[in-house]
Design a protein around this motif. Structure first.
Motif, PDB file in Angstrom:
ATOM      1  N   LEU A   7       0.816  -1.209   0.000  1.00 56.08           N
ATOM      2  CA  LEU A   7       0.000   0.000   0.000  1.00 56.08           C
ATOM      3  C   LEU A   7       0.852   1.262   0.000  1.00 56.08           C
ATOM      4  O   LEU A   7       0.483   2.261  -0.612  1.00 56.08           O
ATOM      5  N   ALA A   8       1.985   1.232   0.666  1.00 55.89           N
ATOM      6  CA  ALA A   8       2.871   2.396   0.678  1.00 55.89           C
ATOM      7  C   ALA A   8       3.378   2.683  -0.729  1.00 55.89           C
ATOM      8  O   ALA A   8       3.364   3.830  -1.183  1.00 55.89           O
ATOM      9  N   ALA A   9       3.812   1.651  -1.431  1.00 51.73           N
ATOM     10  CA  ALA A   9       4.273   1.834  -2.807  1.00 51.73           C
ATOM     11  C   ALA A   9       3.127   2.268  -3.705  1.00 51.73           C
ATOM     12  O   ALA A   9       3.292   3.122  -4.580  1.00 51.73           O
ATOM     13  N   PHE A  10       1.963   1.696  -3.498  1.00 46.51           N
ATOM     14  CA  PHE A  10       0.786   2.052  -4.292  1.00 46.51           C
ATOM     15  C   PHE A  10       0.405   3.517  -4.080  1.00 46.51           C
ATOM     16  O   PHE A  10       0.118   4.240  -5.030  1.00 46.51           O
ATOM     17  N   LEU A  11       0.412   3.961  -2.836  1.00 48.71           N
ATOM     18  CA  LEU A  11       0.034   5.334  -2.526  1.00 48.71           C
ATOM     19  C   LEU A  11       0.988   6.342  -3.153  1.00 48.71           C
ATOM     20  O   LEU A  11       0.562   7.370  -3.674  1.00 48.71           O
ATOM     21  N   THR A  12       2.271   6.058  -3.101  1.00 49.95           N
ATOM     22  CA  THR A  12       3.232   7.026  -3.622  1.00 49.95           C
ATOM     23  C   THR A  12       3.349   6.970  -5.140  1.00 49.95           C
ATOM     24  O   THR A  12       3.412   8.013  -5.780  1.00 49.95           O
ATOM     25  N   ILE A  17       0.476  10.591  -3.860  1.00 54.63           N
ATOM     26  CA  ILE A  17       0.443  11.197  -2.525  1.00 54.63           C
ATOM     27  C   ILE A  17       1.877  11.339  -2.024  1.00 54.63           C
ATOM     28  O   ILE A  17       2.678  10.413  -2.160  1.00 54.63           O
ATOM     29  N   PRO A  18       2.219  12.479  -1.439  1.00 52.27           N
ATOM     30  CA  PRO A  18       3.580  12.643  -0.898  1.00 52.27           C
ATOM     31  C   PRO A  18       3.886  11.609   0.189  1.00 52.27           C
ATOM     32  O   PRO A  18       3.003  11.191   0.931  1.00 52.27           O
ATOM     33  N   GLU A  19       5.152  11.203   0.262  1.00 49.25           N
ATOM     34  CA  GLU A  19       5.561  10.159   1.205  1.00 49.25           C
ATOM     35  C   GLU A  19       5.279  10.529   2.656  1.00 49.25           C
ATOM     36  O   GLU A  19       5.093   9.651   3.489  1.00 49.25           O
ATOM     37  N   VAL A  20       5.242  11.811   2.956  1.00 55.03           N
ATOM     38  CA  VAL A  20       5.025  12.235   4.341  1.00 55.03           C
ATOM     39  C   VAL A  20       3.624  11.845   4.834  1.00 55.03           C
ATOM     40  O   VAL A  20       3.420  11.671   6.036  1.00 55.03           O
ATOM     41  N   TRP A  21       2.663  11.660   3.942  1.00 56.69           N
ATOM     42  CA  TRP A  21       1.288  11.307   4.324  1.00 56.69           C
ATOM     43  C   TRP A  21       1.051   9.810   4.442  1.00 56.69           C
ATOM     44  O   TRP A  21       0.023   9.377   4.970  1.00 56.69           O
ATOM     45  N   VAL A  22       1.969   8.993   3.969  1.00 55.06           N
ATOM     46  CA  VAL A  22       1.762   7.540   3.950  1.00 55.06           C
ATOM     47  C   VAL A  22       1.536   6.966   5.356  1.00 55.06           C
ATOM     48  O   VAL A  22       0.588   6.197   5.550  1.00 55.06           O
TER      49      VAL A  22
END
Length: 51
Positions: A7-12, A17-22
């Motif tokens: 999900l982190a890779a998907f979000l970024t 979405i900026p990494e700070v929001w993950v």
């Protein structure tokens, strides 16, 4: 853990979405999953958390 890494890779990568929001988004996902499982577990047994 694998799903959170995915999900982190998907979000970024996909959503941009900026990494700070993950971490915040994943925390909200975890809280929502906990609430949903708590409510869902009580449905067939007649009460929340009764198994």
């Amino acid at each position: 853990m694998i799903s959170f890494n995915y999900l982190a890779a998907f979000l970024t990568d996909v959503t941009g979405i900026p990494e700070v929001w993950v971490p915040a988004i994943q925390e909200l996902f975890g809280v929502g999953a906990f609430i949903g499982l708590s409510i869902g577990a009580g449905s067939p047994t007649g009460g929340p958390g009764r198994l």
